[in-house]
Design a protein around this motif. Structure first.
Motif, PDB file in Angstrom:
ATOM      1  N   GLU A   6      74.186 142.908  13.193  1.00  0.00           N
ATOM      2  CA  GLU A   6      74.312 143.808  12.047  1.00  0.00           C
ATOM      3  C   GLU A   6      75.465 144.792  12.267  1.00  0.00           C
ATOM      4  O   GLU A   6      76.251 145.052  11.354  1.00  0.00           O
ATOM      5  N   ILE A   7      75.577 145.332  13.469  1.00  0.00           N
ATOM      6  CA  ILE A   7      76.641 146.287  13.783  1.00  0.00           C
ATOM      7  C   ILE A   7      78.003 145.616  13.682  1.00  0.00           C
ATOM      8  O   ILE A   7      78.923 146.133  13.042  1.00  0.00           O
ATOM      9  N   LEU A   8      78.145 144.456  14.303  1.00  0.00           N
ATOM     10  CA  LEU A   8      79.450 143.786  14.322  1.00  0.00           C
ATOM     11  C   LEU A   8      79.814 143.171  12.975  1.00  0.00           C
ATOM     12  O   LEU A   8      80.957 143.254  12.547  1.00  0.00           O
ATOM     13  N   SER A   9      78.839 142.557  12.302  1.00  0.00           N
ATOM     14  CA  SER A   9      79.164 141.922  11.025  1.00  0.00           C
ATOM     15  C   SER A   9      79.440 142.953   9.938  1.00  0.00           C
ATOM     16  O   SER A   9      80.137 142.656   8.965  1.00  0.00           O
ATOM     17  N   SER A  10      78.936 144.170  10.110  1.00  0.00           N
ATOM     18  CA  SER A  10      79.267 145.247   9.162  1.00  0.00           C
ATOM     19  C   SER A  10      80.492 146.024   9.632  1.00  0.00           C
ATOM     20  O   SER A  10      80.848 147.036   9.033  1.00  0.00           O
ATOM     21  N   PHE A  11      81.145 145.546  10.678  1.00  0.00           N
ATOM     22  CA  PHE A  11      82.318 146.164  11.313  1.00  0.00           C
ATOM     23  C   PHE A  11      82.025 147.636  11.605  1.00  0.00           C
ATOM     24  O   PHE A  11      82.659 148.540  11.094  1.00  0.00           O
ATOM     25  N   PHE A  12      81.002 147.803  12.426  1.00  0.00           N
ATOM     26  CA  PHE A  12      80.599 149.115  12.914  1.00  0.00           C
ATOM     27  C   PHE A  12      80.177 150.053  11.788  1.00  0.00           C
ATOM     28  O   PHE A  12      80.438 151.249  11.817  1.00  0.00           O
ATOM     29  N   GLY A  13      79.497 149.479  10.788  1.00  0.00           N
ATOM     30  CA  GLY A  13      78.925 150.270   9.709  1.00  0.00           C
ATOM     31  C   GLY A  13      79.763 150.369   8.453  1.00  0.00           C
ATOM     32  O   GLY A  13      79.284 150.870   7.431  1.00  0.00           O
ATOM     33  N   ILE A  14      80.989 149.892   8.476  1.00  0.00           N
ATOM     34  CA  ILE A  14      81.839 149.977   7.283  1.00  0.00           C
ATOM     35  C   ILE A  14      81.194 149.222   6.114  1.00  0.00           C
ATOM     36  O   ILE A  14      81.298 149.639   4.971  1.00  0.00           O
ATOM     37  N   TYR A  16      78.326 149.215   5.125  1.00  0.00           N
ATOM     38  CA  TYR A  16      77.312 150.006   4.426  1.00  0.00           C
ATOM     39  C   TYR A  16      77.910 150.905   3.347  1.00  0.00           C
ATOM     40  O   TYR A  16      77.182 151.529   2.587  1.00  0.00           O
ATOM     41  N   ILE A  17      79.225 150.980   3.281  1.00  0.00           N
ATOM     42  CA  ILE A  17      79.872 151.731   2.208  1.00  0.00           C
ATOM     43  C   ILE A  17      79.608 150.977   0.907  1.00  0.00           C
ATOM     44  O   ILE A  17      79.906 149.794   0.799  1.00  0.00           O
ATOM     45  N   ARG A  18      79.032 151.639  -0.065  1.00  0.00           N
ATOM     46  CA  ARG A  18      78.590 150.949  -1.281  1.00  0.00           C
ATOM     47  C   ARG A  18      79.719 150.342  -2.094  1.00  0.00           C
ATOM     48  O   ARG A  18      79.638 149.225  -2.554  1.00  0.00           O
ATOM     49  N   LYS A  19      80.767 151.062  -2.322  1.00  0.00           N
ATOM     50  CA  LYS A  19      81.889 150.555  -3.121  1.00  0.00           C
ATOM     51  C   LYS A  19      83.127 150.503  -2.235  1.00  0.00           C
ATOM     52  O   LYS A  19      83.520 151.502  -1.649  1.00  0.00           O
ATOM     53  N   GLY A  20      83.733 149.342  -2.147  1.00  0.00           N
ATOM     54  CA  GLY A  20      84.998 149.229  -1.435  1.00  0.00           C
ATOM     55  C   GLY A  20      84.889 149.011   0.064  1.00  0.00           C
ATOM     56  O   GLY A  20      85.876 149.193   0.772  1.00  0.00           O
ATOM     57  N   GLY A  21      83.724 148.624   0.542  1.00  0.00           N
ATOM     58  CA  GLY A  21      83.571 148.390   1.976  1.00  0.00           C
ATOM     59  C   GLY A  21      84.523 147.329   2.504  1.00  0.00           C
ATOM     60  O   GLY A  21      85.074 147.467   3.595  1.00  0.00           O
ATOM     61  N   GLY A  22      84.749 146.289   1.725  1.00  0.00           N
ATOM     62  CA  GLY A  22      85.677 145.235   2.132  1.00  0.00           C
ATOM     63  C   GLY A  22      87.100 145.745   2.240  1.00  0.00           C
ATOM     64  O   GLY A  22      87.828 145.404   3.173  1.00  0.00           O
ATOM     65  N   THR A  23      87.491 146.575   1.300  1.00  0.00           N
ATOM     66  CA  THR A  23      88.840 147.141   1.340  1.00  0.00           C
ATOM     67  C   THR A  23      88.987 148.082   2.527  1.00  0.00           C
ATOM     68  O   THR A  23      90.001 148.054   3.233  1.00  0.00           O
ATOM     69  N   VAL A  24      87.976 148.893   2.784  1.00  0.00           N
ATOM     70  CA  VAL A  24      88.015 149.803   3.933  1.00  0.00           C
ATOM     71  C   VAL A  24      88.094 149.003   5.235  1.00  0.00           C
ATOM     72  O   VAL A  24      88.862 149.353   6.135  1.00  0.00           O
ATOM     73  N   VAL A  79      87.644 141.366   7.909  1.00  0.00           N
ATOM     74  CA  VAL A  79      88.367 141.584   9.168  1.00  0.00           C
ATOM     75  C   VAL A  79      89.089 140.296   9.564  1.00  0.00           C
ATOM     76  O   VAL A  79      90.285 140.300   9.864  1.00  0.00           O
ATOM     77  N   ALA A  80      88.365 139.182   9.530  1.00  0.00           N
ATOM     78  CA  ALA A  80      88.959 137.892   9.910  1.00  0.00           C
ATOM     79  C   ALA A  80      90.107 137.522   8.973  1.00  0.00           C
ATOM     80  O   ALA A  80      91.181 137.109   9.428  1.00  0.00           O
ATOM     81  N   GLY A  81      89.891 137.659   7.676  1.00  0.00           N
ATOM     82  CA  GLY A  81      90.937 137.322   6.715  1.00  0.00           C
ATOM     83  C   GLY A  81      92.181 138.178   6.885  1.00  0.00           C
ATOM     84  O   GLY A  81      93.311 137.692   6.826  1.00  0.00           O
ATOM     85  N   MET A  82      91.974 139.466   7.140  1.00  0.00           N
ATOM     86  CA  MET A  82      93.113 140.370   7.347  1.00  0.00           C
ATOM     87  C   MET A  82      93.845 140.006   8.627  1.00  0.00           C
ATOM     88  O   MET A  82      95.080 140.027   8.678  1.00  0.00           O
ATOM     89  N   LEU A  83      93.117 139.637   9.672  1.00  0.00           N
ATOM     90  CA  LEU A  83      93.757 139.215  10.921  1.00  0.00           C
ATOM     91  C   LEU A  83      94.605 137.964  10.704  1.00  0.00           C
ATOM     92  O   LEU A  83      95.722 137.869  11.212  1.00  0.00           O
ATOM     93  N   VAL A  84      94.085 137.017   9.941  1.00  0.00           N
ATOM     94  CA  VAL A  84      94.840 135.798   9.637  1.00  0.00           C
ATOM     95  C   VAL A  84      96.096 136.151   8.839  1.00  0.00           C
ATOM     96  O   VAL A  84      97.178 135.611   9.095  1.00  0.00           O
ATOM     97  N   ALA A  85      95.969 137.074   7.891  1.00  0.00           N
ATOM     98  CA  ALA A  85      97.121 137.489   7.087  1.00  0.00           C
ATOM     99  C   ALA A  85      98.219 138.090   7.966  1.00  0.00           C
ATOM    100  O   ALA A  85      99.403 137.961   7.658  1.00  0.00           O
TER     101      ALA A  85
END
Length: 150
Positions: A6-14, A16-24, A79-85
């Motif tokens: 849960e910690i790692l897949s949420s990238f250390f809690g990011i 849990y941000i309701r709107k824009g967590g993926g962008t953050v 995170v993975a997609g951004m790393l690939v980019a």
């Protein structure tokens, strides 16, 4: 063990941000890459990207049981997609920014088979669309760099 996923897949809690967590998560990844990666095509960079992808598939399968299919809490895929980019791209502020914009464009609009990949089961669906968005972003950025637009 589930807490670690849960910690790692949420990238250390990011996640849990309701709107824009993926962008953050994508912005945080871009900043970390900019600060930490001196040579983007080194074996360590490639290994780190592959490790995040493989882990994301595994963790996606694990946390799906608790959070449901492709939960917004899971941002390891961004995170993975951004790393690939960013892989094989010279590390400059402008290049990292353009990679971020391109990645979010492809990740949000999901053109060219990206949407199909998110329908794959479990962690494969969680990670597949973002990895492909990262690949498309990388290709476009490589072409822009080849054309020497900046």
């Amino acid at each position: 063990m589930i807490k670690l996923h849960e910690i790692l897949s949420s990238f250390f809690g990011i996640g849990y941000i309701r709107k824009g967590g993926g962008t953050v998560a994508a912005i945080a990844t871009a900043l970390i890459w900019y600060v930490a990666v001196a040579v983007p095509d080194s074996g360590m960079a490639i290994g780190a990207v592959l490790l995040v992808i493989v882990y994301g598939i595994w963790a996606g399968n694990v946390v799906e049981k608790k959070w449901g299919k492709d939960s917004s809490k899971v941002v390891i895929d961004e995170v993975a997609g951004m790393l690939v980019a960013l892989l094989f791209i010279p590390v400059t502020v402008l290049n990292v920014f353009v990679a971020l914009v391109l990645f979010r464009f492809f990740d949000i609009l999901k053109p060219l088979l990206i949407r199909r990949l998110e329908k794959l089961p479990g962690g494969w669906g969680v990670m597949g669309d973002d990895v492909l968005a990262g690949i498309y972003s990388n290709i476009v950025l490589q072409v822009l760099l080849l054309l020497k637009l900046w």
